[in-house]
Design a protein around this motif. Sequence first.
Motif, PDB file in Angstrom:
ATOM      1  N   GLY A  95      -4.647 -11.442  -1.480  1.00 39.09           N
ATOM      2  CA  GLY A  95      -3.369 -11.103  -2.090  1.00 39.09           C
ATOM      3  C   GLY A  95      -2.529 -10.242  -1.172  1.00 39.09           C
ATOM      4  O   GLY A  95      -2.957  -9.863  -0.087  1.00 39.09           O
ATOM      5  N   ARG A  96      -1.330  -9.938  -1.623  1.00 38.80           N
ATOM      6  CA  ARG A  96      -0.374  -9.160  -0.832  1.00 38.80           C
ATOM      7  C   ARG A  96      -0.090  -7.826  -1.511  1.00 38.80           C
ATOM      8  O   ARG A  96      -0.042  -7.741  -2.739  1.00 38.80           O
ATOM      9  N   GLY A  97       0.134  -6.825  -0.699  1.00 39.35           N
ATOM     10  CA  GLY A  97       0.441  -5.497  -1.216  1.00 39.35           C
ATOM     11  C   GLY A  97       1.743  -5.433  -1.985  1.00 39.35           C
ATOM     12  O   GLY A  97       1.922  -4.599  -2.864  1.00 39.35           O
ATOM     13  N   GLU A  98       2.666  -6.347  -1.680  1.00 36.82           N
ATOM     14  CA  GLU A  98       3.946  -6.366  -2.377  1.00 36.82           C
ATOM     15  C   GLU A  98       3.816  -6.966  -3.782  1.00 36.82           C
ATOM     16  O   GLU A  98       4.714  -6.791  -4.607  1.00 36.82           O
ATOM     17  N   GLU A  99       2.759  -7.697  -4.028  1.00 40.33           N
ATOM     18  CA  GLU A  99       2.557  -8.373  -5.315  1.00 40.33           C
ATOM     19  C   GLU A  99       1.111  -8.165  -5.754  1.00 40.33           C
ATOM     20  O   GLU A  99       0.291  -9.085  -5.700  1.00 40.33           O
ATOM     21  N   LEU A 100       0.794  -6.983  -6.196  1.00 38.83           N
ATOM     22  CA  LEU A 100      -0.589  -6.660  -6.537  1.00 38.83           C
ATOM     23  C   LEU A 100      -1.081  -7.447  -7.752  1.00 38.83           C
ATOM     24  O   LEU A 100      -0.392  -7.498  -8.775  1.00 38.83           O
ATOM     25  N   PRO A 101      -2.265  -8.036  -7.647  1.00 42.12           N
ATOM     26  CA  PRO A 101      -2.816  -8.800  -8.768  1.00 42.12           C
ATOM     27  C   PRO A 101      -3.632  -7.918  -9.731  1.00 42.12           C
ATOM     28  O   PRO A 101      -4.647  -8.349 -10.263  1.00 42.12           O
ATOM     29  N   PHE A 102      -3.177  -6.685  -9.935  1.00 40.97           N
ATOM     30  CA  PHE A 102      -3.882  -5.739 -10.787  1.00 40.97           C
ATOM     31  C   PHE A 102      -2.882  -5.073 -11.741  1.00 40.97           C
ATOM     32  O   PHE A 102      -1.703  -4.958 -11.438  1.00 40.97           O
ATOM     33  N   GLU A 103      -3.388  -4.626 -12.876  1.00 40.08           N
ATOM     34  CA  GLU A 103      -2.570  -3.869 -13.825  1.00 40.08           C
ATOM     35  C   GLU A 103      -2.236  -2.499 -13.241  1.00 40.08           C
ATOM     36  O   GLU A 103      -2.970  -1.978 -12.389  1.00 40.08           O
TER      37      GLU A 103
END
Length: 127
Positions: A95-103
């Motif tokens: 994943g990318r730091g600009e679009e975190l896949p976490f809440e």
Amino acid sequence: MSGQTQAMPEPHPKLRPIEAGLPLASLHELAKVERMRQRPLRILDIGCGVVPLGHWMAKRGHEVYALDPLAAAMSLDQWRHLSEVYGSSVHIVCGRGEELPFEDETFDVITCISVLEHTVPGTDRLL
């Protein structure tokens, strides 16, 4: 962790200690958070690459997630080798730091070391 940090693991003879590659201030800041929380931390390492930082933090008793946009392309053998060398386990996430896949508020600590020079100009404000 019972209020104390674990002793640092012995480095693999062919690898230099992780502390040698980190700014001393980063190590002090992590130790400060460890003392404040007095429990294992949930840590996100953005732009992890295949460096041993996440394994070093996991070896200290923390739950570590390593996020990298190239994680899917990296050899699982590289990750397994580091797990064996450091005797630790890190959750690898593509994943990318600009679009975190976490809440929001999932992690106690987020590291982002040697990443900004790899971002597109203007997106550094998103990290």
